[in-house]
Scaffold this active site. Sequence first.
Site, PDB file in Angstrom:
ATOM      1  N   SER A 194      44.078  -7.661  -5.892  1.00  0.00           N
ATOM      2  CA  SER A 194      44.613  -8.910  -5.345  1.00  0.00           C
ATOM      3  C   SER A 194      44.182  -9.047  -3.878  1.00  0.00           C
ATOM      4  O   SER A 194      42.987  -9.120  -3.591  1.00  0.00           O
ATOM      5  CB  SER A 194      46.131  -8.950  -5.514  1.00  0.00           C
ATOM      6  OG  SER A 194      46.636 -10.241  -5.264  1.00  0.00           O
ATOM      7  N   HIS A 247      47.443 -11.600 -13.898  1.00  0.00           N
ATOM      8  CA  HIS A 247      47.143 -10.916 -12.637  1.00  0.00           C
ATOM      9  C   HIS A 247      47.390  -9.408 -12.727  1.00  0.00           C
ATOM     10  O   HIS A 247      46.794  -8.634 -11.982  1.00  0.00           O
ATOM     11  CB  HIS A 247      47.986 -11.525 -11.515  1.00  0.00           C
ATOM     12  CG  HIS A 247      47.504 -11.203 -10.141  1.00  0.00           C
ATOM     13  ND1 HIS A 247      46.210 -11.440  -9.718  1.00  0.00           N
ATOM     14  CD2 HIS A 247      48.140 -10.647  -9.066  1.00  0.00           C
ATOM     15  CE1 HIS A 247      46.069 -11.049  -8.461  1.00  0.00           C
ATOM     16  NE2 HIS A 247      47.224 -10.566  -8.045  1.00  0.00           N
ATOM     17  N   ASP A 300      44.606 -15.202 -15.491  1.00  0.00           N
ATOM     18  CA  ASP A 300      45.333 -15.005 -14.235  1.00  0.00           C
ATOM     19  C   ASP A 300      45.777 -16.354 -13.685  1.00  0.00           C
ATOM     20  O   ASP A 300      44.963 -17.133 -13.185  1.00  0.00           O
ATOM     21  CB  ASP A 300      44.417 -14.287 -13.234  1.00  0.00           C
ATOM     22  CG  ASP A 300      45.145 -13.769 -12.006  1.00  0.00           C
ATOM     23  OD1 ASP A 300      46.194 -14.350 -11.654  1.00  0.00           O
ATOM     24  OD2 ASP A 300      44.662 -12.799 -11.389  1.00  0.00           O
TER      25      ASP A 300
END
Length: 728
Positions: A594, A701, A669
């Site tokens: 991320s 995600h 995601d």
Amino acid sequence: MKILRILSLFCVLTTTFLTAQNKQITLEEIWSGTFRTEGLDALHSMKNGQQYSVLNFDRANGATTIDIYDYKTLEKVNTLVSSSSLNDIKYFTDYTFSDDESQILLATEEESIFRRSSLGKYYVYNTKTKQTTLVAEEKIQEPTFSPDGNKIAYGLNNNLYVKDLKTGTTKQFTFDGEKNKIINGITDWVYEEEFAFVRAFDWNADSNKIAFIRFDETDVPEFSMDVYGKDLYQTQTVFKYPKAGEKNAEVSLHIYDINKDKLREVKVEKTYSDFYIPRIKWSKGGNMLSAIYMNRHQNELDLWMIDAEENKSYLVIEEKDNAYIDITDNLTFLKDKTFIWTSEKDGYNHVYHYDKKGKLINQVTKGNWEVTDYYGYDNKSERIFYQSVENGSINRDVYSIKLNGTDKRRLSQKEGTNNADFSADFSLYINTFSNATTPYLYTLNDATTGQVLKEIKDNSDLKETLKDYQLSKKEFSTIKVNGNDLNMWMIKPANFDATKQYPLFMYQYSGPGSQQVANRWNSANDYWYQMLAQQGYIVACVDGRGTGLKGADFKKVTQNELGKYEVEDQIDAAKLLGAKPYIDSSRIGIWGWSYGGFMSSNALFKGNDVFKMAIAVAPVTSWRFYDTIYTERYMTTPQENPSGYDENSPINHVNKLKGDFLLIHGSGDDNVHVQNTMRMVEALVQANKQFEWMIYPDKNHGIYGGNTRLHLYTKMTNFIHRTLGDKL
């Protein structure tokens, strides 16, 4: 002959002991649950202050139970409800008590929507009659008891409903809800993700009014994702997602009067344009509603008190900041109508006490350290209970202090991470302790002194399991980088030899206010790092500028320049570590997920003379692709700050790639869209840069489900071996 037998037996025992001590960690063990810790699930302190409830699951018969335990003896005293005795429910996954604890809301058939939101079928279990009542035939969102326990409000198809538990009737009181247009009482995607809540409605204390936030997302741009599934043709998920600089949902505050069956919009005594309402909460009295309003830049916060009967509003707190203001759930109303508030307006997050008009009574906590959690206020002792990093920024301790700021007491006793769950009367608490060498230890503690009264769980089975493995110490230290002492941990091979050189693999997340260097027990990744250390790597993590718990100045230095100072710190830390005689400076890698993937990409591109390889999982590749609330909090809008967006986004630095790069993303995601990776891939191709990449179909995600995590970590491990481990 006897001596020979004894020597032989000694050799066998010694060999067995050494073999047990040298067991190697495998990825299969990490992701099959071999190192899973035990905990207390869905803990609730009962109103009497002497007992607590826990959700238990019986694997043998597949039933769930809510069991009541006595704080002082830790013995189970009662099973309040078991799904095995309920005709309609095979098992339930969560529960909520009514205020008087005579009724329990049981969650079944839950299905996830986004990170925090879900749909489910809910039943009300009456502890006196032992009967269950289905709240609604459809799957609903956020069902919530009224304070008197006679009603339940919930969301369905973007509208709000109230079910009367006495008559069994249900009343719908909003009617304009429509998918991707109007949402009543449930947050939109970006509020859920970035303001961290789903239920945008609240009951007043008298159970006759419901306040809620209405979201008009009609003009918010839509984002679509292909869902490949198992059918012949893929489908699409389409939802409203405001990217940086784009239009947000228009929000408004409303109150529904149940007795009068009237709905009205609340207007405060100030005109706002393009704003947020990130929190609403009724005070202890029946008609005073609090609401936080923020400007789009999130550096101006107003706390309003709204008299729902008189239709008047009062501005009680105005805060402004040069960067941004964090939102919390710490607002607490006291019986005398004063309130407790937390703020970092003096440079560190602390507790403040205000009167009902917003006049500061006193700052309760003070010092160059952060309050990291607020547990509550005890009227009887007039003490506030909280968690802080006063004992070092990598540790967490539990404290109490008088409301007037005197007689502070450190309640936790062991150095590491302590977290508390207090009994309803604040006489006792369950402390969860861990550090880098101690798995989660649950103890019953006295809330006045902090004294440990009894151990509840100590994860002894896990400790016994780990005795068979060759594990390395996680070494905590600081490293001087760009004038700052940055927190760092390092894991070396257990058979570390300072005369040899080892490849270095660095991990970081680096997002604003985050922390990865913390004195706490292992996550799954820590076992992966231990496995890599067993295989000859040194693994290290450095929390650079912009991370949390060292004060506002340290955290907010990255304002308008996300990816500049954080990347400089990772590159310079790698240089300093690479200068150590036992680290091979030609074999340094970095990875992250991320925000960490955004960082690892940037570090490899901008630090191409330092890093040999990088892995980026689900990375943001340009802040122009990410959502309004998060991105603009730190960067303002791309229209206002184009250079801040573009100069620090890795997609604009692909031409600098020299090392080995592995790019990974889930196609489903909803948070950091796979668009980030696709655009990065196209940029790399057009720059004629070779790289490796992997897309996990329909994974969000978190990239998990079935065999996915094992596959992901196998792929990353193999890539590390090929690119950093070539000389091992």
